[in-house]
Write an enzyme that holds these catalytic residues in place. Structure first.
Site, PDB file in Angstrom:
ATOM      1  N   LYS A 117       0.698  -1.273   0.013  1.00 39.07           N
ATOM      2  CA  LYS A 117      -0.154   0.091   0.078  1.00 39.07           C
ATOM      3  C   LYS A 117       0.761   1.213   0.397  1.00 39.07           C
ATOM      4  CE  LYS A 117      -4.342  -1.230   1.142  1.00 39.07           C
ATOM      5  NZ  LYS A 117      -5.678  -1.000   2.558  1.00 39.07           N
ATOM      6  N   LYS A 199      -4.771 -10.906  -6.747  1.00 40.24           N
ATOM      7  CA  LYS A 199      -5.716 -11.371  -5.934  1.00 40.24           C
ATOM      8  C   LYS A 199      -6.765 -10.482  -6.891  1.00 40.24           C
ATOM      9  CE  LYS A 199      -6.171  -8.620  -2.127  1.00 40.24           C
ATOM     10  NZ  LYS A 199      -6.283  -8.449  -1.615  1.00 40.24           N
ATOM     11  N   LYS A 202     -11.399  -5.134  -5.734  1.00 41.01           N
ATOM     12  CA  LYS A 202     -11.976  -3.210  -6.116  1.00 41.01           C
ATOM     13  C   LYS A 202     -11.323  -2.185  -6.743  1.00 41.01           C
ATOM     14  CE  LYS A 202     -12.449  -3.210  -1.056  1.00 41.01           C
ATOM     15  NZ  LYS A 202     -13.822  -3.851   0.148  1.00 41.01           N
TER      16      LYS A 202
END
Ligand code: TYM
Length: 334
Positions: A117, A199, A202
Site C-alpha cells: 500500500k 488477487k 476492488k
C-alpha cells in the site's frame, strides 16, 4: 454429564471502501454466514481502517451504510450475530493504542500489505497505514475471538494479532484468547479475471478483472466470458493453469463440487462452456443477495436500528476486555 464447553467466538471485519467483490464474498462473508449458526459471531464494518487511505467523507458514510446492508443481504442475521460499525465502539481505538505499545516497529515493517500500500500511495504513507495491523489485533482481541474467518491475504495480520496476544499474556497472565484463522478451502484467494496471478481486488483499475457482488447478471457473464485462461483445452486443476484454477476454485466454492467432479463435468467440453457455467453459477449465487440489498437500502430506519443495537452489544463485550487490560497495565480506574 452437562456439556459446559464454551461456545466459540468469531470476529471478522470488512472495509467499506467501495464495491464488495466476489473475492470478499467467497473468501470471507460466505463463511461468516455459515459460522453464525454454530458460534457467537461479531462482524464489523471497519471504517476506521478505511481512513488509512484518503476517503471522501460523503462517500465513506454512504459506503459504510451500503457495506452494512450488504453483509445483512449476504445472510448475516442481526438477531443471531452482532453486526456493528467499528467507529461506534470506542474501545477499538483505545485498545489499539495500548497494544501499539506492545508491538515492535520491526514487526510492523515486515507486513507485506504495508509495503504494497505504501508503494501504491507514495504521497500518503501515513502512520495509520503502518499501525493498521495493531487496530486489527485490537478488533479481534476485544471480543476474545477464537476464530477469525478471512481470506488468505489477511494471514500475516492475523499472525501478528496472535503474537501480540501471546506477548501480552506472557507479561500479565491470561488476558486474551489467542485467535486462529479460519480460511476457506476453495476461494481463499480469488484471483483477478484478467491477470490470474494477481488477487481480485476492488481497487483494480480494470473493472473486467473483478466481479462486484452487485453486478448485473449480464455483466457477470460477460466478465467471465472474457476471463484470461490458457492455450490448452483441459478443465483440470494443475500448476501453471492459473486462470482455470481460479475459475475452478470459484465454481467449487459456489457449487460445493470438488475439483475431480468439476473436471469430470467438463471433460471433452471447451473453456467457453466452462466459463459460461461458472458465470451462471455465480449469477444464481448473487441474485438473492442483490435483491435483498435493494430492499434493505429502502429501509434506512431498519438498518439504523440494527447497527445501533449491534454497537450497544459490541460495546458491552469490548468494554469488559478493555477494563481488564487497563487494570493489568496499571491505569488508575475512573
Ligand atoms: P478487506 O476489507 O480487504 O477484505 C475483507 C475480507 O475479504 C477477504 N478478501 C478476499 N478473499 C479471497 N479472495 C480475494 N480476492 C479477497 N479479497 C479480499 C479478506 O481476506 C477479508 O477477509 N484488514 C481487513 C479487515 C479487518 C479485519 C479485522 C478482518 C479489519 N479488522 C479483524 C478480520 C478481523 C481487510 O482489509 O479486509
Amino acid at each position: 454429564m452437562e456439556n459446559t464447553a464454551r461456545k466459540k467466538i468469531i470476529f471478522s471485519g470488512i472495509q467499506p471502501t467501495g464495491i464488495m467483490t466476489l473475492g470478499n464474498y467467497l473468501g470471507a462473508i460466505k463463511n461468516w454466514t455459515l459460522l453464525q449458526e454454530e458460534y457467537h459471531c461479531c462482524y464489523s464494518i471497519v471504517n476506521q481502517h478505511a481512513i488509512t487511505v484518503r476517503q471522501d467523507p460523503k462517500a465513506l458514510r454512504e459506503n459504510t451504510l451500503a457495506a452494512y446492508a450488504l453483509i445483512l443481504a449476504c445472510g448475516i442475521d442481526p438477531e443471531k450475530s452482532i453486526a456493528f460499525i467499528q467507529s461506534h465502539v470506542s474501545a477499538h481505538a483505545e485498545l489499539s493504542w495500548a497494544l501499539s505499545c506492545y508491538t515492535q516497529f520491526g514487526e510492523l515493517s515486515r507486513m507485506t500489505q504495508f509495503k504494497d500500500k505504501s508503494a501504491k500511495h507514495p504521497e500518503n504513507v501515513n502512520a495509520g497505514l503502518f499501525t493498521y495491523p495493531v487496530l486489527m489485533a485490537a478488533d479481534i482481541l476485544l471480543y476474545q475471538a477464537d476464530l477469525v474467518p478471512v481470506g488468505i491475504d489477511q494471514k500475516q495480520h492475523l499472525e501478528l494479532a496472535r503474537n501480540i496476544a501471546q506477548r501480552f499474556n506472557g507479561i500479565y497472565g491470561n488476558v486474551f484468547t489467542v485467535p486462529d484463522g479460519y480460511i476457506p478451502k476453495a476461494a481463499a484467494k480469488v484471483m483477478s479475471l484478467q491477470d490470474p496471478t494477481k488477487k481480485m481486488s476492488k481497487s483494480d483499475d480494470n473493472p473486467k478483472s473483478f466481479i462486484g457482488i452487485l453486478d448485473q447478471p449480464s455483466t457477470i457473464i460477460k466478465k467471465f466470458k472474457s476471463a484470461v485462461t490458457d492455450s490448452e483445452t483441459c478443465v483440470c486443476y494443475r500448476e501453471g493453469k492459473d486462470g482455470i484454477n481460479n475459475l475452478m476454485s470459484i465454481y467449487s466454492a459456489v457449487t460445493g463440487k470438488d475439483y475431480d467432479a468439476i473436471a469430470a463435468e467438463f471433460e471433452g467440453k471447451g473453456y467457453g462452456d466452462f466459463k459460461v457455467a461458472v458465470g451462471e453459477a455465480v449469477v444464481e449465487e448473487l441474485r438473492p443477495i442483490r435483491e435483498r440489498y435493494e430492499q434493505l437500502m429502502q429501509d434506512k430506519a431498519y438498518l439504523e436500528s440494527c447497527y445501533r443495537a449491534g454497537a450497544e452489544k459490541a460495546s458491552s463485550i469490548a468494554g469488559r476486555t478493555l477494563e481488564k487490560v487497563y487494570k493489568k497495565i496499571g491505569f488508575l480506574p475512573k
